[in-house]
Motif scaffolding. Structure first.
Motif, PDB file in Angstrom:
ATOM      1  N   ALA A  68       0.817  -1.208   0.000  1.00  0.00           N
ATOM      2  CA  ALA A  68       0.000   0.000   0.000  1.00  0.00           C
ATOM      3  C   ALA A  68       0.857   1.266   0.000  1.00  0.00           C
ATOM      4  CB  ALA A  68      -0.939  -0.002   1.201  1.00  0.00           C
ATOM      5  N   ALA A  69       2.144   1.137   0.361  1.00  0.00           N
ATOM      6  CA  ALA A  69       3.039   2.296   0.392  1.00  0.00           C
ATOM      7  C   ALA A  69       3.742   2.541  -0.942  1.00  0.00           C
ATOM      8  CB  ALA A  69       4.087   2.107   1.484  1.00  0.00           C
ATOM      9  N   VAL A  70       3.568   1.645  -1.901  1.00  0.00           N
ATOM     10  CA  VAL A  70       4.227   1.781  -3.202  1.00  0.00           C
ATOM     11  C   VAL A  70       3.457   2.783  -4.057  1.00  0.00           C
ATOM     12  CG1 VAL A  70       4.830   0.565  -5.338  1.00  0.00           C
ATOM     13  CG2 VAL A  70       5.183  -0.532  -3.109  1.00  0.00           C
ATOM     14  N   ASP A  71       4.170   3.759  -4.620  1.00  0.00           N
ATOM     15  CA  ASP A  71       3.467   4.827  -5.342  1.00  0.00           C
ATOM     16  C   ASP A  71       3.206   4.503  -6.800  1.00  0.00           C
ATOM     17  OD1 ASP A  71       6.067   5.092  -6.288  1.00  0.00           O
ATOM     18  OD2 ASP A  71       6.038   7.285  -6.251  1.00  0.00           O
ATOM     19  N   THR A  72       4.016   3.630  -7.408  1.00  0.00           N
ATOM     20  CA  THR A  72       3.850   3.350  -8.839  1.00  0.00           C
ATOM     21  C   THR A  72       4.106   1.882  -9.129  1.00  0.00           C
ATOM     22  OG1 THR A  72       4.603   5.572  -9.443  1.00  0.00           O
ATOM     23  CG2 THR A  72       4.596   3.919 -11.182  1.00  0.00           C
ATOM     24  N   CYS A  73       3.171   1.264  -9.830  1.00  0.00           N
ATOM     25  CA  CYS A  73       3.357  -0.092 -10.355  1.00  0.00           C
ATOM     26  C   CYS A  73       2.531  -0.202 -11.628  1.00  0.00           C
ATOM     27  CB  CYS A  73       2.920  -1.137  -9.333  1.00  0.00           C
ATOM     28  SG  CYS A  73       2.970  -2.833  -9.980  1.00  0.00           S
ATOM     29  N   ASP A  74       3.211  -0.390 -12.733  1.00  0.00           N
ATOM     30  CA  ASP A  74       2.518  -0.462 -14.019  1.00  0.00           C
ATOM     31  C   ASP A  74       1.984  -1.859 -14.305  1.00  0.00           C
ATOM     32  OD1 ASP A  74       3.026   2.301 -15.205  1.00  0.00           O
ATOM     33  OD2 ASP A  74       5.035   1.679 -14.608  1.00  0.00           O
ATOM     34  N   ALA A  75       2.637  -2.884 -13.773  1.00  0.00           N
ATOM     35  CA  ALA A  75       2.170  -4.252 -13.985  1.00  0.00           C
ATOM     36  C   ALA A  75       2.798  -5.185 -12.968  1.00  0.00           C
ATOM     37  CB  ALA A  75       2.501  -4.737 -15.399  1.00  0.00           C
ATOM     38  N   VAL A  76       2.077  -6.270 -12.682  1.00  0.00           N
ATOM     39  CA  VAL A  76       2.589  -7.376 -11.882  1.00  0.00           C
ATOM     40  C   VAL A  76       2.609  -8.614 -12.764  1.00  0.00           C
ATOM     41  CG1 VAL A  76       2.178  -8.893  -9.915  1.00  0.00           C
ATOM     42  CG2 VAL A  76       1.765  -6.438  -9.691  1.00  0.00           C
ATOM     43  N   LEU A  77       3.749  -9.293 -12.812  1.00  0.00           N
ATOM     44  CA  LEU A  77       3.906 -10.523 -13.579  1.00  0.00           C
ATOM     45  C   LEU A  77       3.936 -11.694 -12.609  1.00  0.00           C
ATOM     46  CD1 LEU A  77       6.827  -9.465 -15.993  1.00  0.00           C
ATOM     47  CD2 LEU A  77       4.392  -8.903 -16.155  1.00  0.00           C
ATOM     48  N   VAL A  78       3.128 -12.717 -12.867  1.00  0.00           N
ATOM     49  CA  VAL A  78       3.022 -13.886 -11.999  1.00  0.00           C
ATOM     50  C   VAL A  78       3.400 -15.130 -12.798  1.00  0.00           C
ATOM     51  CG1 VAL A  78       1.402 -15.353 -10.725  1.00  0.00           C
ATOM     52  CG2 VAL A  78       1.266 -12.865 -10.515  1.00  0.00           C
TER      53      VAL A  78
ATOM     54  N   HIS B 297       3.599 -16.655  -4.933  1.00  0.00           N
ATOM     55  CA  HIS B 297       3.798 -16.017  -6.241  1.00  0.00           C
ATOM     56  C   HIS B 297       2.524 -15.295  -6.690  1.00  0.00           C
ATOM     57  CE1 HIS B 297       7.636 -18.229  -6.983  1.00  0.00           C
ATOM     58  NE2 HIS B 297       7.072 -19.012  -6.080  1.00  0.00           N
ATOM     59  N   MET B 298       1.382 -15.917  -6.435  1.00  0.00           N
ATOM     60  CA  MET B 298       0.063 -15.346  -6.772  1.00  0.00           C
ATOM     61  C   MET B 298      -0.651 -15.064  -5.449  1.00  0.00           C
ATOM     62  SD  MET B 298      -2.158 -14.704  -9.316  1.00  0.00           S
ATOM     63  CE  MET B 298      -3.936 -14.627  -9.635  1.00  0.00           C
ATOM     64  N   HIS B 299      -0.368 -13.893  -4.863  1.00  0.00           N
ATOM     65  CA  HIS B 299      -0.857 -13.559  -3.532  1.00  0.00           C
ATOM     66  C   HIS B 299      -1.616 -12.237  -3.590  1.00  0.00           C
ATOM     67  CE1 HIS B 299      -0.151 -12.374   0.872  1.00  0.00           C
ATOM     68  NE2 HIS B 299      -0.956 -13.415   0.896  1.00  0.00           N
ATOM     69  N   PRO B 300      -2.947 -12.273  -3.659  1.00  0.00           N
ATOM     70  CA  PRO B 300      -3.730 -11.044  -3.822  1.00  0.00           C
ATOM     71  C   PRO B 300      -3.447  -9.948  -2.797  1.00  0.00           C
ATOM     72  CG  PRO B 300      -5.094 -12.927  -4.331  1.00  0.00           C
ATOM     73  CD  PRO B 300      -3.800 -13.484  -3.799  1.00  0.00           C
ATOM     74  N   PRO B 301      -3.263 -10.253  -1.491  1.00  0.00           N
ATOM     75  CA  PRO B 301      -2.940  -9.158  -0.574  1.00  0.00           C
ATOM     76  C   PRO B 301      -1.615  -8.463  -0.888  1.00  0.00           C
ATOM     77  CG  PRO B 301      -3.758 -11.043   0.646  1.00  0.00           C
ATOM     78  CD  PRO B 301      -3.515 -11.513  -0.757  1.00  0.00           C
ATOM     79  N   SER B 302      -0.703  -9.160  -1.576  1.00  0.00           N
ATOM     80  CA  SER B 302       0.581  -8.561  -1.945  1.00  0.00           C
ATOM     81  C   SER B 302       0.472  -7.744  -3.226  1.00  0.00           C
ATOM     82  CB  SER B 302       1.646  -9.644  -2.116  1.00  0.00           C
ATOM     83  OG  SER B 302       1.933 -10.276  -0.880  1.00  0.00           O
ATOM     84  N   TYR B 303      -0.153  -8.303  -4.264  1.00  0.00           N
ATOM     85  CA  TYR B 303      -0.205  -7.562  -5.525  1.00  0.00           C
ATOM     86  C   TYR B 303      -1.404  -6.620  -5.615  1.00  0.00           C
ATOM     87  CZ  TYR B 303      -3.655 -10.938  -7.398  1.00  0.00           C
ATOM     88  OH  TYR B 303      -4.764 -11.708  -7.610  1.00  0.00           O
ATOM     89  N   GLY B 304      -2.474  -6.890  -4.846  1.00  0.00           N
ATOM     90  CA  GLY B 304      -3.694  -6.089  -4.958  1.00  0.00           C
ATOM     91  C   GLY B 304      -3.466  -4.604  -4.770  1.00  0.00           C
ATOM     92  N   PRO B 305      -2.842  -4.171  -3.661  1.00  0.00           N
ATOM     93  CA  PRO B 305      -2.610  -2.738  -3.478  1.00  0.00           C
ATOM     94  C   PRO B 305      -1.683  -2.129  -4.524  1.00  0.00           C
ATOM     95  CG  PRO B 305      -2.443  -3.901  -1.391  1.00  0.00           C
ATOM     96  CD  PRO B 305      -2.486  -4.953  -2.456  1.00  0.00           C
ATOM     97  N   LEU B 306      -0.798  -2.940  -5.112  1.00  0.00           N
ATOM     98  CA  LEU B 306       0.135  -2.421  -6.113  1.00  0.00           C
ATOM     99  C   LEU B 306      -0.599  -1.927  -7.359  1.00  0.00           C
ATOM    100  CD1 LEU B 306       2.892  -5.196  -5.929  1.00  0.00           C
ATOM    101  CD2 LEU B 306       3.049  -2.862  -5.020  1.00  0.00           C
TER     102      LEU B 306
END
Length: 289
Positions: free
Chosen positions: A70-80, A87-96
């Motif tokens: 939630a503290a990350v300001d920019t993420c254009d894509a997540v690759l899994v 590797h596929m963890h919604p609480p980790s990639y969701g806020p990104l």
């Protein structure tokens, strides 16, 4: 298995460090487990980010959680790379990618994830990928290729091209038939390979405790690196789980008589390397202004 809360050990320090970095080419941070950040002047990618606590007694996390997503300001894509929870963890990639950004994952990662909750991304930003696909995210071109992980349903590997160089990430793959072809097709400047020991792990699904092999051994890592013709090898996953941890420095001896890798990059969680040159790059507080 559901883990909904992220407990960042380092507060916002690493997220702030990534945000303030303006690389000349591509900066790469190791997030522990098999997670990485790739940042160019224009684009930021996360690969297999996992900031969960693990699931003792099977998955006992041994390293800090470096980022609250939630503290990350920019993420254009997540690759899994595959459907496993680290590797596929919604609480980790969701806020990104909550505000923008796209999730790229194989079909099985969406249909059969090792996670019981909401996938945390709108359907119009779920891209389904398969071996042979190619797509662009900002100034990165991503090629989807094969992998061999017998514990996964539909594992893939990623070849990420940029003007600054080529990054390779095959998830938790063992040596794969596809690697030789990948090595002929691409000049891989920095390749990530999952490394660990065969340890006795307790499996809560059946209550058994037995020797378990999740990652490559020393010899398999060197075999894979030579098939891929990797210039710089960065071992990953060796630090993550109690019982299957390994010493990546041992790879120096295993690789010494082989053509590849040319350089072994041993890093710790939170370390940065640059795609265009070897060596760990210290954080901004350790560099001359």
């Amino acid at each position: 298995m559901t883990q909904d809360t992220i407990h960042a050990t380092w507060g916002t320090w690493l997220a702030d460090e990534i945000a303030r970095t303006e690389p000349d080419g591509v900066a790469v941070w190791y997030l522990g487990c098999n997670g990485f950040v790739l940042k160019s002047q224009a684009t930021t990618l996360f690969v297999d980010p996992y900031f969960g606590d693990g699931d003792p007694p099977t998955l006992v996390r041994m390293i800090p959680v470096p980022i609250d997503p939630a503290a990350v300001d920019t993420c254009d894509a997540v690759l899994v790379t595959h459907e496993h929870i680290d590797h596929m963890h919604p609480p980790s990639y969701g806020p990104l990618i909550e505000e923008s950004g796209t999730l790229y994952a194989p079909e099985a990662a969406y249909e059969e994830p090792d996670y019981d909750g909401d996938l945390r991304v709108d359907t119009d930003r779920r891209e389904r990928i398969a071996v042979g696909d190619e797509f662009s995210v900002g100034d990165f071109t991503v090629h989807v290729r094969g992998a061999d992980d017998g514990d996964a349903i539909e594992p893939v590997s990623f070849v990420v091209d940029h003007d600054a160089g080529t990054f390779f990430h095959p998830g938790d793959s063992k040596p794969a038939d596809a690697f030789a072809a990948i090595g002929r097709e691409f000049d891989i400047d920095l390749g990530v390979l999952a490394f660990g020991t065969v340890g006795r792990i307790h499996h809560t699904d059946d209550g058994g405790t037995r020797p378990t092999k999740w990652y490559m051994t020393e010899s398999e890592v060197v075999e894979a690196a030579n098939a891929l013709r990797v210039t710089r090898l960065l071992p990953s996953h060796y630090d993550m789980w109690k019982g299957v941890a390994a010493d990546p420095k041992s790879l120096h001896e295993h690789a010494a008589s082989y053509e590849y890798p040319r350089t072994l990059e041993v890093v710790s969680v939170g370390d940065r390397v640059d795609l265009g040159s070897p060596g760990v790059v210290g954080p901004s507080t350790h560099r001359e202004s």
